[in-house]
Design an enzyme around this catalytic site. Structure first.
Site, PDB file in Angstrom:
ATOM      1  N   GLU A 169      47.160 -18.811   2.541  1.00 12.37           N
ATOM      2  CA  GLU A 169      46.719 -19.093   0.942  1.00 12.37           C
ATOM      3  C   GLU A 169      46.087 -17.681   0.693  1.00 12.37           C
ATOM      4  O   GLU A 169      45.372 -16.391   1.193  1.00 12.37           O
ATOM      5  CB  GLU A 169      45.156 -19.854   0.624  1.00 12.37           C
ATOM      6  CG  GLU A 169      45.143 -20.157  -0.544  1.00 12.37           C
ATOM      7  CD  GLU A 169      44.521 -21.608  -0.779  1.00 12.37           C
ATOM      8  OE1 GLU A 169      44.508 -22.190  -0.118  1.00 12.37           O
ATOM      9  OE2 GLU A 169      43.859 -21.716  -2.086  1.00 12.37           O
ATOM     10  N   GLU A 193      49.407 -30.090   4.120  1.00 17.61           N
ATOM     11  CA  GLU A 193      48.131 -29.235   4.506  1.00 17.61           C
ATOM     12  C   GLU A 193      47.448 -30.213   5.516  1.00 17.61           C
ATOM     13  O   GLU A 193      47.490 -31.452   4.582  1.00 17.61           O
ATOM     14  CB  GLU A 193      47.329 -28.784   3.107  1.00 17.61           C
ATOM     15  CG  GLU A 193      47.623 -27.573   2.285  1.00 17.61           C
ATOM     16  CD  GLU A 193      46.474 -27.352   0.951  1.00 17.61           C
ATOM     17  OE1 GLU A 193      45.384 -27.409   1.243  1.00 17.61           O
ATOM     18  OE2 GLU A 193      46.940 -27.009   0.086  1.00 17.61           O
ATOM     19  N   TYR A 247      42.946 -33.483   6.225  1.00 21.48           N
ATOM     20  CA  TYR A 247      42.269 -32.947   6.942  1.00 21.48           C
ATOM     21  C   TYR A 247      41.286 -33.725   8.041  1.00 21.48           C
ATOM     22  O   TYR A 247      40.819 -34.582   7.299  1.00 21.48           O
ATOM     23  CB  TYR A 247      40.672 -31.858   6.612  1.00 21.48           C
ATOM     24  CG  TYR A 247      41.898 -30.858   5.715  1.00 21.48           C
ATOM     25  CD1 TYR A 247      41.982 -29.128   6.246  1.00 21.48           C
ATOM     26  CD2 TYR A 247      42.159 -30.470   4.276  1.00 21.48           C
ATOM     27  CE1 TYR A 247      43.008 -28.644   5.781  1.00 21.48           C
ATOM     28  CE2 TYR A 247      42.801 -29.349   3.500  1.00 21.48           C
ATOM     29  CZ  TYR A 247      43.455 -28.544   4.201  1.00 21.48           C
ATOM     30  OH  TYR A 247      44.111 -27.932   2.789  1.00 21.48           O
ATOM     31  N   ASN A 253      49.630 -28.109  -7.208  1.00 24.87           N
ATOM     32  CA  ASN A 253      48.553 -28.239  -5.570  1.00 24.87           C
ATOM     33  C   ASN A 253      48.183 -28.713  -5.735  1.00 24.87           C
ATOM     34  O   ASN A 253      46.966 -28.865  -6.883  1.00 24.87           O
ATOM     35  CB  ASN A 253      48.357 -26.761  -5.000  1.00 24.87           C
ATOM     36  CG  ASN A 253      47.646 -27.126  -3.641  1.00 24.87           C
ATOM     37  OD1 ASN A 253      47.834 -27.350  -3.210  1.00 24.87           O
ATOM     38  ND2 ASN A 253      45.706 -27.018  -4.375  1.00 24.87           N
ATOM     39  N   GLU A 254      47.136 -29.942  -5.608  1.00 19.83           N
ATOM     40  CA  GLU A 254      46.454 -30.990  -5.743  1.00 19.83           C
ATOM     41  C   GLU A 254      45.614 -31.178  -7.310  1.00 19.83           C
ATOM     42  O   GLU A 254      44.921 -30.715  -7.385  1.00 19.83           O
ATOM     43  CB  GLU A 254      45.291 -30.688  -4.852  1.00 19.83           C
ATOM     44  CG  GLU A 254      45.331 -30.671  -2.961  1.00 19.83           C
ATOM     45  CD  GLU A 254      43.856 -30.411  -2.380  1.00 19.83           C
ATOM     46  OE1 GLU A 254      42.994 -29.890  -3.245  1.00 19.83           O
ATOM     47  OE2 GLU A 254      43.993 -30.138  -1.220  1.00 19.83           O
ATOM     48  N   GLN A 287      45.211 -23.049   7.894  1.00 20.54           N
ATOM     49  CA  GLN A 287      45.798 -21.835   7.248  1.00 20.54           C
ATOM     50  C   GLN A 287      46.466 -20.750   8.553  1.00 20.54           C
ATOM     51  O   GLN A 287      45.365 -20.854   9.748  1.00 20.54           O
ATOM     52  CB  GLN A 287      45.496 -21.356   6.400  1.00 20.54           C
ATOM     53  CG  GLN A 287      45.228 -22.209   5.381  1.00 20.54           C
ATOM     54  CD  GLN A 287      44.705 -21.235   3.963  1.00 20.54           C
ATOM     55  OE1 GLN A 287      44.760 -20.033   3.646  1.00 20.54           O
ATOM     56  NE2 GLN A 287      44.592 -21.938   2.517  1.00 20.54           N
TER      57      GLN A 287
HETATM   58  O1  AHR Z   1      43.063 -25.279   2.342  1.00 17.25           O
HETATM   59  C1  AHR Z   1      42.362 -25.196   1.751  1.00 17.25           C
HETATM   60  C2  AHR Z   1      42.334 -25.795   0.782  1.00 17.25           C
HETATM   61  O2  AHR Z   1      42.456 -27.651   0.872  1.00 17.25           O
HETATM   62  C3  AHR Z   1      43.285 -25.680  -0.527  1.00 17.25           C
HETATM   63  O3  AHR Z   1      43.863 -24.693  -1.323  1.00 17.25           O
HETATM   64  C4  AHR Z   1      43.142 -26.948  -1.126  1.00 17.25           C
HETATM   65  O4  AHR Z   1      44.272 -27.362  -1.754  1.00 17.25           O
HETATM   66  C5  AHR Z   1      42.424 -27.796  -0.048  1.00 17.25           C
HETATM   67  O5  AHR Z   1      41.938 -28.214  -0.897  1.00 17.25           O
END
Ligand code: AHR
Length: 492
Positions: A26, A296, A240, A173-174, A345
């Site tokens: 990103e 992600e 995450y 995205n999101e 990332q």
């Molecule tokens: O990876 C960091 C951020 O995490 C991304 O931009 C977003 O999609 C997620 O909340």
């Protein structure tokens, strides 16, 4: 006591899509700028502005696909800002990530050049949050149309005669959060509308990915599948591993066994998430045509002290290696539904593969696990039954071992094993059924300390080594798996 396993080599469960080993880059902190891109005039060795050292490192792990340009950045990215002469490109604000000025020097042409150098498939995430349908449609025409349209001619004028292939495209995205704070009902309708104009030009075929749920938001999956399932090829999922809470996530390097345990436990949640989201998808798509795209995933800690909080720069230890091994085993074992996954990332951001500082580059423990596990790419998943032992901490416990196995095109069998327990090794007694093998070799990643990591001064502190504590006699494989280790075995 030994952990007993049975590996059924003659019951392959389907192909492990190589895209499970995918990555995400990103416009955030130093992932693109300083990580991949240094510019053509940089003294750092580069090809057309892209660092040679990171390209070589990522090619070595067979990076299959690279998602770009975000993340949250995607829903405020306007592609026309990133084409044409550098001096004419507008300077915009990256409002999500530190409020820094984006000079747009890395745009569409630079991204496709990067993918070309890496030998990776492009996966672009489009702008639904603040972009129009027309803008999205025209970006795809600019990239993929072979004929004499004005947009294709503009691409040619900017130096690219032939269209590129664009196999994967994400429609936002999101969009439940940074991508527009939408309700699933509203986004499902928008998805139907935007995706209608994601066209297949000039023989290019696009696999369309809808924005999926965050973690445990099962209602999002339900509504998306019900209202828009038939218009999509993939549905994303973001999860995450955060050892603390979002206010105080914990340090990447300074942690005790409690945080280690919590990190492992929260990583194992990925299996529950995939199982439950898949079960919902099964109701609308029993043939499993629509893939779950975990685009992600990874650890998210507090940033390294003294670094910009908006840049999400964190170190990477042996703990992250375990997180990688566990997640990749989970994705392999769900390869019937998981078509792709993208670590967040690639460079200098969150759970990175690579860290850079000026001209220096260091490979993280996470990178080494991707290198070890690459043997699973496009393999046939083999089922492993395990009578697992437990790793206990205080009054809580989790499975001690994580495992997956595959057979490659040359009929070699690969078994990847993680021992989540930082204190105790274990014996594994694995019965091989349905295949005869006489030779076993292995690679291990471990270290004396839970928080062992690589630095620019000590880049090889954590690195893979040959693994010898394994034997095969008849159809029985005997392994001694050290504490806090990741091991990949090959049977021939
Ligand atoms: O990876 C960091 C951020 O995490 C991304 O931009 C977003 O999609 C997620 O909340």
């Amino acid at each position: 006591m030994a952990v007993r396993m049975v590996l059924n080599a003659d019951f392959p469960k389907g192909k492990i899509n190589k895209n499970i080993y995918g990555h995400f880059a990103e416009h955030l902190g130093r992932c693109i700028y300083g990580g991949f891109w240094v510019g053509k005039d940089s003294p750092i060795p580069n090809t057309d502005g892209i660092r040679n050292d990171v390209v070589d490192a990522l090619k070595k792990v067979n990076i299959p696909v690279l998602r770009w340009p975000g993340g949250c950045f995607a829903d405020e990215y306007h592609w026309r800002n990133g084409i044409g002469l550098y001096e004419n490109r507008p300077r915009t604000i990256n409002t999500h990530w530190g409020g820094v000025v984006e000079d747009n020097s890395f745009g569409t042409h630079e991204y496709f050049r990067l993918c070309e150098l890496l030998g990776a498939d492009p996966y672009i995430c489009g702008n639904v949050g603040s972009g129009t349908v027309q803008e999205m449609q025209e970006w795809i025409e600019y990239i993929t149309f072979d004929g004499p349209s004005s947009l294709a001619d503009l691409r040619r004028a900017n130096g690219r005669e032939k269209p590129w292939k664009l196999p994967y495209f994400g429609v936002g995205n999101e969009n439940w959060g940074c991508g527009g704070n939408m309700r699933p009902e509203y986004y499902a309708d928008l998805y139907r509308r935007y995706s209608t104009y994601v066209k297949n030009f000039s023989g290019n075929r696009i696999y369309k990915i809808a924005c999926g749920a965050s973690s445990f938001d099962y209602r999002w999956t339900e509504v998306l599948m019900r209202e828009a399932g038939k218009f999509m090829d993939g549905l994303s999922l973001h999860y995450y591993t955060v050892p603390g809470d979002w206010k105080s996530k914990g340090s990447a390097t300074e942690f005790d066994e409690r945080e280690w345990f919590v990190t492992m436990k929260k990583t194992l949640v990925m299996d529950e998430l995939i199982t439950k989201h898949s079960t919902i998808m099964d109701r609308y798509d029993p043939e499993k045509r629509v893939g779950l795209v975990v685009d992600e995933w990874g650890t998210w800690y507090d940033v390294e002290p003294g670094t910009n909080p908006g840049f999400l720069y964190q170190q990477n230890t042996l703990r992250d290696a375990l997180v990688t091994g566990i997640n990749l085993n989970i994705f392999n074992n769900h390869c019937d539904r998981v078509h792709m996954a993208n670590l967040a990332q690639t460079i200098n951001v969150l759970q990175a593969m690579i860290l850079t500082e000026g001209e220096k580059m260091v490979l993280t423990p996470t990178y080494h696990v991707f290198d070890m596990y690459k043997v699973h790419q496009n393999g046939q998943l083999l089922p492993v039954e395990a009578e697992n032992s437990l790793y206990s901490y205080l009054d809580d416990s989790i499975p001690q071992i994580s495992v997956s196995s595959s057979k490659d095109a040359e009929n070699r069998i690969h078994i990847s094993l993680c021992n989540l327990d930082p204190n105790s090794g274990t014996h594994i007694n694995c019965e091989l059924r349905g295949a005869v093998k006489s030779h076993v070799s292995g690679t291990i990643l471990t270290a004396a300390e839970m928080n062992a990591h690589n630095t620019f001064d000590k880049p090889d502190n954590v690195k893979p080594a040959e693994f010898h504590e394994v034997s095969i006699v008849g159809n029985v494989i005997d392994v001694h798996l050290p504490p806090k280790s990741v091991v990949v075995l090959t049977l021939e």
